[in-house]
Design a protein around this motif. Structure first.
Motif: not given
Length: 389
Positions: A86-89, A209-210, A217-221
């Motif tokens: 969920e966090l990183y999609g 990271r939290d 946005g999310k920390p990275h893809d």
């Protein structure tokens, strides 16, 4: 009769730094008010009552007193995989997760899985000192590239490229310990790509990271890439976001091949991660999202208070700040960071970590863990720095 000796890889290490810093703090006489402890990165607020209740319930369970799976209990691996997805999609499965006794152990077992005596792992300078000493004890060479104040202590891709030859892995921490610097997603994508191209593991520690500021946005893809499992090993700690550092629970997210190698190491180190916090975290991940978000906002508030504290202090320079930490340049020519940190703690009741503990050429710096104390106490920091100056 000769005395037995010690492993030189251990004997040559310095003593752990935190107890020395705490000894300076104990010498403070309270002359300028309450002690402001900005040293060790620990949450400055208690666990949620439900978390404490789940921990108590698990501690009283006969079933959880026995050994668990080496990789971690199935329910906890599934809950964490769902959370990361969920966090990183992205799609992260339980078989991508290995639970450990804290993130220091996560780094240890990951490093042992990919590197052995005579190999090299590349790190930033400054670096997290426990990563450095772990490699030294393993007989793995720690190599470094510099992160500098003029770039907010964020790595430059060209510096990484120049230093990657001959290493088994690149170990990064973002948000960074000790500087607080947050590495942009685009930079992490470039770093992953060059590691992939060179056949180098990327070990990415995302313990903090939290606490990245809102709207980031999310920390990275990286987890969205189809090839992420080929050379990415991500580390995490539940200590900070759930306020349970004493229960020691961390996680590795990686490809099943990595998880299999890590399990071999873990079976010899500890057999399985502590099961009491596993039980509690499996329940807390879906249930305590709102509480964790409120804590993130509180830490952001403390970061803003730290920025404000330095606005009217001459000579002291706040060179990086983010998530849990700030990296500060002190104004004293000819004094080591240890001498400055000791005087600041003993005489003025502000406890920090000397920059020299984190790498070479950092004697003008101090690490400040601002998440430990409330914004009101942080507001007193500027006045005490002015007194010292």
């Amino acid at each position: 009769m000769p005395k037995p000796g010690f492993n030189p890889l251990v004997a040559e290490l310095s003593q752990p730094p935190i107890p020395a810093v705490q000894a300076w703090a104990k010498a403070y006489d309270g002359a300028h008010g309450q002690l402001i402890d900005l040293s060790q990165a620990v949450p400055g607020y208690p666990p949620h009552p439900d978390m404490l209740a789940w921990l108590a319930e698990a501690a009283g369970s006969a079933a959880l007193a026995g050994y668990g799976a080496i990789e971690g209990d199935a329910a906890t691996r599934a809950a964490y995989a769902a959370h990361v997805s969920e966090l990183y999609g992205a799609i992260i499965r339980p078989e991508n997760v290995h639970l450990t006794a804290g993130c220091n152990q996560a780094f240890t077992v990951a490093a042992m899985a990919v590197a052995g005596p005579g190999d090299a792992i590349l790190m930033t300078n400054p670096c997290y000192f426990n990563h450095e000493t772990t490699l030294q004890m393993m007989g793995v060479e720690a190599r470094y590239f510099d992160c500098t104040a003029d770039n907010g202590f964020v790595p430059r891709i060209e510096d990484i490229a120049d230093a990657l030859d001959g290493v088994k892995a690149l170990a990064l921490v973002s948000p960074n310990n000790p500087t607080g610097a947050i590495y942009p997603p685009a930079l992490l994508a470039d770093i992953f790509a060059i590691c992939r191209e060179r056949g180098v593991w990327l070990i990415l520690d995302e313990t903090y990271r939290d606490f990245i500021a809102s709207l980031s946005g999310k920390p990275h893809d990286l987890f969205a890439r189809p090839d992420w499992q080929d050379n990415l090993i991500q580390l995490y700690s539940f200590s900070k976001s759930f306020c349970i550092p004493g229960h020691r629970l961390g996680a590795i997210t990686a490809g099943p091949e990595v998880i299999g190698q890590v399990a071999k190491v873990m079976d010899n180190l500890q057999i399985c991660a502590p099961r009491v916090p596993q039980y509690a975290v499996a329940r807390g991940l879906p249930a305590l999202g709102g509480w964790r978000e409120a804590n993130r906002i509180e830490i952001e508030h403390r970061a803003n208070a730290m920025r404000a504290a330095f606005q009217h202090v001459t000579g002291w320079e706040l060179q990086a700040i983010g998530a849990y930490f700030a990296f500060v340049r002190h104004p004293f020519d000819g004094l080591t960071s240890s001498k400055v940190a000791e005087k600041l703690a003993r005489d003025y009741g502000v406890v920090t970590i000397p920059g020299s503990y984190f790498g070479a050429g950092l004697d003008r710096h101090l690490r400040v863990a601002f998440a430990n104390v409330g914004a009101e106490q942080i507001g007193d920091v500027g006045g005490r720095l002015r007194m010292m100056t």
